[in-house]
Design a protein around this motif. Structure first.
Motif, short mmCIF file in Angstrom:
data_model
loop_
_atom_site.label_atom_id
_atom_site.label_comp_id
_atom_site.label_asym_id
_atom_site.label_seq_id
_atom_site.Cartn_x
_atom_site.Cartn_y
_atom_site.Cartn_z
N ARG A 1 0.83 -1.21 0.00
CA ARG A 1 0.00 0.00 0.00
C ARG A 1 0.87 1.26 0.00
NH1 ARG A 1 -5.01 0.41 2.10
NH2 ARG A 1 -4.77 2.55 1.31
N ILE A 2 1.91 1.26 0.82
CA ILE A 2 2.79 2.43 0.88
C ILE A 2 3.55 2.61 -0.43
CG2 ILE A 2 4.86 3.36 2.01
CD1 ILE A 2 2.25 3.68 3.60
N THR A 3 4.03 1.52 -1.01
CA THR A 3 4.76 1.60 -2.27
C THR A 3 3.87 2.19 -3.36
OG1 THR A 3 6.05 -0.35 -1.64
CG2 THR A 3 6.08 0.27 -3.96
N GLU A 4 2.64 1.73 -3.43
CA GLU A 4 1.71 2.22 -4.45
C GLU A 4 1.32 3.68 -4.21
OE1 GLU A 4 -0.40 -2.11 -5.45
OE2 GLU A 4 -1.40 -0.67 -4.13
N ALA A 5 1.12 4.04 -2.94
CA ALA A 5 0.75 5.42 -2.62
C ALA A 5 1.88 6.38 -2.96
CB ALA A 5 0.39 5.54 -1.15
N ALA A 6 3.12 5.96 -2.76
CA ALA A 6 4.26 6.81 -3.11
C ALA A 6 4.33 7.03 -4.61
CB ALA A 6 5.56 6.18 -2.61
N ALA A 7 4.07 5.97 -5.37
CA ALA A 7 4.08 6.10 -6.84
C ALA A 7 2.96 7.03 -7.29
CB ALA A 7 3.93 4.73 -7.48
N ASP A 8 1.79 6.88 -6.68
CA ASP A 8 0.66 7.74 -7.06
C ASP A 8 0.91 9.20 -6.68
OD1 ASP A 8 -0.67 5.50 -7.99
OD2 ASP A 8 -1.89 5.25 -6.18
N GLY A 9 1.60 9.41 -5.56
CA GLY A 9 1.83 10.76 -5.08
C GLY A 9 2.91 11.51 -5.83
N GLY A 10 3.80 10.78 -6.51
CA GLY A 10 4.87 11.43 -7.26
C GLY A 10 5.79 12.25 -6.39
N VAL A 11 6.06 11.76 -5.17
CA VAL A 11 6.90 12.51 -4.25
C VAL A 11 8.26 11.84 -4.10
CG1 VAL A 11 4.96 13.47 -2.97
CG2 VAL A 11 5.89 11.26 -2.30
N VAL A 12 9.16 12.52 -3.44
CA VAL A 12 10.50 11.99 -3.19
C VAL A 12 10.47 11.15 -1.92
CG1 VAL A 12 12.92 12.55 -2.75
CG2 VAL A 12 11.58 13.95 -4.33
N THR A 13 10.99 9.94 -2.00
CA THR A 13 10.96 9.04 -0.85
C THR A 13 12.34 8.42 -0.62
OG1 THR A 13 10.24 7.19 -2.25
CG2 THR A 13 8.51 8.47 -1.13
N GLN A 14 12.55 8.00 0.62
CA GLN A 14 13.79 7.34 0.99
C GLN A 14 13.51 6.47 2.22
OE1 GLN A 14 16.87 6.86 -0.34
NE2 GLN A 14 18.33 8.25 0.62
N MET A 15 13.90 5.19 2.17
CA MET A 15 13.84 4.36 3.36
C MET A 15 15.19 4.42 4.07
SD MET A 15 12.71 0.36 3.89
CE MET A 15 14.24 -0.47 3.35
N GLY A 16 15.16 4.36 5.40
CA GLY A 16 16.36 4.58 6.19
C GLY A 16 17.32 3.41 6.24
N THR A 17 17.85 3.02 5.10
CA THR A 17 18.93 2.02 5.04
C THR A 17 20.23 2.78 4.77
OG1 THR A 17 18.25 1.66 2.74
CG2 THR A 17 17.56 0.02 4.35
N GLN A 18 20.74 3.39 5.83
CA GLN A 18 21.82 4.36 5.67
C GLN A 18 23.06 3.79 5.00
OE1 GLN A 18 20.22 3.70 8.60
NE2 GLN A 18 18.94 5.53 8.80
#
Length: 448
Positions: free
Chosen positions: A142-159
């Motif tokens: 759900r989060i992956t799809e919502a990020a794609a729909d939102g067209g926003v910049v994302t980053q998961m914290g795998t430093q």
């Protein structure tokens, strides 16, 4: 080398597979490069405090909201940032000032990641979310799809993804230094989960527990326990759950070592070998406990051919489980590591170093020309990309499938059988008993 690709060929063929999402004004809501970004921080103690300081250090953001179930941490932020909006419940934060934010940083416990992230995505805000991306496969999708729909910049914290060592390893694997890779092994020494009392003492665990406590404890006055529980099933406060990392052990709140360290260590083969959804997963370990994740276990993933790469078997090990080649002394016995086994040799890596094996065979080896740019830093990547400069290395489009694959290792372990994964429909074929581990109904008052 006959299996090698030129730098130009590689970039043309696999630019998308390197898990970086380009930021362009037409496809994202990037702020103008001269703007200071207004950021709300959800979770500001521990890991959250580290994320806040790292993002603040870029000099490009204003900290406008601090939210944490522990009001002491919120007050500490307010001392450094007078006038910051203070909250204990992120739902109230979004209601009050969500539309005024440019971006949100989520550093809560695993079981509330999706619930703290989804409102930001629906509002069209950039998001940095700690690992793992979400609590289970369904929430992650759900989060992956919502990020794609939102067209926003994302980053998961795998430093560690931003470190130079991982980038050089990816270049070696993808340029054919050890030939086609058909086998990979990932192991970690950490054992957060159900263990014997003797092992708990040896590992210097503060709390030994092998069952849910029956007695209740009064939560500290500074803690909003109801908000901390979030979508998880109701239960009284007890120190075996809070503070972290105690909650990692409990299935209702986290997914043990796999969910935690799998996000970091499986990231390397996932990136280097261009992995996505596995075909099958089978896990091994002690009989599953109803409430507590295992300290030691292993999971075998089967992947099909990908482009010009052959089918792959990848095995995860945690705690006392280790690869046979490690136990026999066939490779250096690093406490944690990733081993790629190719037709021309092997590559062994940890976070900060790597070695081609056997070493005498590669004594005169010349590494390929660098084709993955060095990172300005994992947090700086995200801040810069939100401002329209550069890309992120672990966007949700990449981190989502990685998180799903990690969760499937635990699903296979908990059902006690080999699972065949239907990624499109999020189903284990012919295994309905896996459904509750793929998706759960949240507690009343919580929804995505």
């Amino acid at each position: 080398m006959s299996q090698s690709l030129s730098r130009r060929q590689f970039l043309a063929a696999t630019s998308a597979a390197c898990a970086v999402t380009a930021v362009s004004p037409g496809s994202t809501k990037a702020a103008a490069a001269t703007d200071r970004m207004k950021v709300g921080f959800i979770g500001v103690g521990g890991r959250g405090g580290s994320n806040l300081r790292a993002i603040e250090a870029t000099g490009k953001v204003d900290v406008v909201a601090a939210c944490d179930v522990d009001n002491r941490y919120v007050d500490q932020v307010a001392m450094r940032h007078p006038g910051v909006a203070k909250f204990s419940d992120f739902r109230k934060m979004y209601d009050a000032i969500g539309k005024d934010l440019d971006a949100v940083v989520v550093s809560t416990t695993e079981h509330t990641h999706a619930y703290a992230t989804m409102p930001a995505l629906q509002l069209g805000k950039h998001v940095y979310c700690e690992k793992p991306l979400a609590y289970n496969v369904y929430e992650t999708r759900r989060i992956t799809e919502a990020a794609a729909d939102g067209g926003v910049v994302t980053q998961m914290g795998t430093q560690i993804h931003a470190g130079k060592n991982f980038r050089r390893v990816v270049e070696l694997i993808q340029s054919g230094a050890i030939g086609p890779v058909m086998e990979a092994h990932v192991w970690v020494g950490r054992a957060w989960g159900l263990q014997s009392e003797a092992d708990a003492k040896a590992n210097k665990d503060r709390i030994f527990v092998d069952k849910r406590p029956t007695e209740a404890m009064a939560p500290p006055p500074n803690i909003d326990w109801d908000v901390w529980l979030g979508p998880a099933p109701e239960r009284p406060f007890h120190e075996v759950y809070f503070p972290g990392p105690n909650w990692y052990r409990w299935w209702d709140f986290g997914n043990g070592t796999m969910s935690d360290l799998g996000s970091h260590w499986n990231d390397l083969p996932f990136w280097a070998l261009q992995l996505d959804a596995p075909q099958t997963v089978e896990a091994f370990g002690p009989p599953p406990h109803a409430e507590i994740a295992p300290a030691s276990m292993s999971a075998v993933y089967q992947y099909g051919p990908r482009g010009n790469q052959p089918a792959l078997q990848m095995t995860w090990y945690q705690g006392s489980h280790k690869p046979e080649i490690w136990k026999s002394g066939g490779i250096p016995q690093w406490g944690s590591g990733v081993l790629f086994m190719g037709t021309k040799g092997m590559l062994l890596s940890d976070y900060n170093k790597h070695v081609l094996l056997p070493e005498d065979k590669f004594a005169d080896f010349e590494p390929p020309e660098q084709f993955i740019a060095d990172s300005p830093g994992h947090h700086a990547e995200w801040v810069n990309a939100c401002g329209g400069e550069g890309t992120t290395g672990s966007p949700f489009s990449y981190a989502g499938p990685l998180t799903e694959a990690n969760h499937l290792g635990n699903v296979a372990y908990r059902v006690g059988k080999k699972i065949t994964w239907d990624a499109k429909n999020m189903k284990c074929v012919g295994c309905p008993e896996a459904d509750p581990f793929i998706r759960r109904e949240p507690r009343a008052g919580w929804s995505l």
